[in-house]
Scaffold this motif. Sequence first.
Motif, short mmCIF file in Angstrom:
data_model
loop_
_atom_site.label_atom_id
_atom_site.label_comp_id
_atom_site.label_asym_id
_atom_site.label_seq_id
_atom_site.Cartn_x
_atom_site.Cartn_y
_atom_site.Cartn_z
N ALA A 271 0.82 -1.21 0.00
CA ALA A 271 0.00 0.00 0.00
C ALA A 271 0.85 1.26 0.00
O ALA A 271 0.46 2.27 -0.58
CB ALA A 271 -0.93 -0.01 1.22
N MET A 272 2.01 1.22 0.67
CA MET A 272 2.87 2.39 0.77
C MET A 272 4.33 1.96 0.84
O MET A 272 4.63 0.85 1.28
CB MET A 272 2.53 3.20 2.04
CG MET A 272 1.16 3.84 2.04
SD MET A 272 0.79 4.72 3.60
CE MET A 272 0.23 3.37 4.63
N THR A 273 5.20 2.85 0.40
CA THR A 273 6.63 2.61 0.56
C THR A 273 7.34 3.93 0.81
O THR A 273 6.98 4.97 0.23
CB THR A 273 7.25 1.91 -0.67
OG1 THR A 273 8.61 1.57 -0.38
CG2 THR A 273 7.23 2.80 -1.91
N ILE A 274 8.34 3.89 1.69
CA ILE A 274 9.18 5.06 1.96
C ILE A 274 10.41 4.96 1.07
O ILE A 274 11.18 4.00 1.16
CB ILE A 274 9.61 5.10 3.43
CG1 ILE A 274 8.40 5.27 4.33
CG2 ILE A 274 10.61 6.23 3.67
CD1 ILE A 274 8.71 5.17 5.82
N THR A 275 10.58 5.93 0.19
CA THR A 275 11.75 5.93 -0.69
C THR A 275 11.92 7.33 -1.27
O THR A 275 11.29 8.29 -0.80
CB THR A 275 11.60 4.86 -1.79
OG1 THR A 275 12.85 4.70 -2.47
CG2 THR A 275 10.52 5.21 -2.79
#
Length: 426
Positions: A271-275
């Motif tokens: 659903a989400m990714t930190i990058t």
Amino acid sequence: MRIRGLLAAATAGLLTLGLAACGADEPEASTGPVSLRMTVWTSNEAHLKLFNEIADAYKAKNPRVTEVKFDPIPFESYTTTLTTQIAGGNGPDLAWVLESSAPDFVGSGALLPLDDTLAKADGYDTADLSPAATNLWKNDGKLYAYPFSTSPFGVFVNNDLLTAAGQPTPAQLIAKNEWTWDKAVATASASHAKNGKGGLVVRDFDYKTWDNLATVWTGWGAQAWSADGRTCGFDQQPMVDAMTFLHKAIFTDQALPGPGTTADFFAGDAAMTITQISRASLLKDAKFGWDLVPLPSGPKGGYSVIGQAGLGALRKGKSPDVAADFLAFFTNPENSAKLAAYFPPPRTSLLTADTLAKTNPLLKPEQLQSVVINGISTGVVKPSHSGQAEIAQAVRSALDPLWKADADVKTVLGGVCTAINPLLSK
């Protein structure tokens, strides 16, 4: 222990090589045909295509440069491989350097000072380089690497997965001033429970690259070590609170994929990714609706974390003068504008939403403003320290017991400080 020994030996070789060169005269001008090799940690085809186009333009103006080879090294082993090459006398002419390794590379003298070369390059305009962006790459007032990427971390969002799970999107939460870590974990957990896919992925962390967790713990005011690098921060209350929150998010809420589980956001599996925005190119053919938003607020409020990479010319390269000249060409205003499609530049003239939008067509100006431009102005750089390779391995090993459901968070973090205190004091 053998891995740690190899890392320490490689770094020691780099320092020995650099310190031996510090008192030497500046390299003599090279003659004859020149072949340059530059190590990078990207194998992205779009990145390499742009690099080669810039190199071809340089060769056209400098016929005696017969080759500029970009040599990708996997991110996970990049610094170890690079320092081993240098210590073995087989180093590249130019190299990307991670922010975590900046103190070692900049302080050792392994890199050629760039000030004179950049000042002489046509139209380079060194005054356009942001002092905040170049600070990490300076020593005694001299610039030893160009911060070709000063890239804040943001959160890419699969709006379709969240909506299908009946959850608000981060944009909706931001509009209500509710985009916090508590809300982020709650929506990620609910999304995972509904569709079985990953909730929130801290990109490239994979329970190994621990410094990427700075994108989380900074929201609690935690830090790996003090500003002077002498005091461990892992056993301090802000870090204990942040890691306790993260541990619960993984093992109780199942908001993050657990150890040994992978979820590729860009393939629609999370659903989400930190990058960082350099990954936006992977969404060119995305089959889902997506967004890019800033990191959630933590107990200490809003914040930003920056990953930086410097480009330096190796003093002991075969043709350091030509390498430095190519670096100046690679990072001049025209080419910086092109590179800005993937790597936010340190040039203040290019750090506007409209300018960045021209080379980042997949991102909206408001996304670039809120994540990149605002993030650069307020962000803290990921942890870096002299002797980083050995420290990083020690932290990673000491953190391993944390990635179990029944871990005692405070005890584990105390063990991290026990492991690295002798290294911080060197």
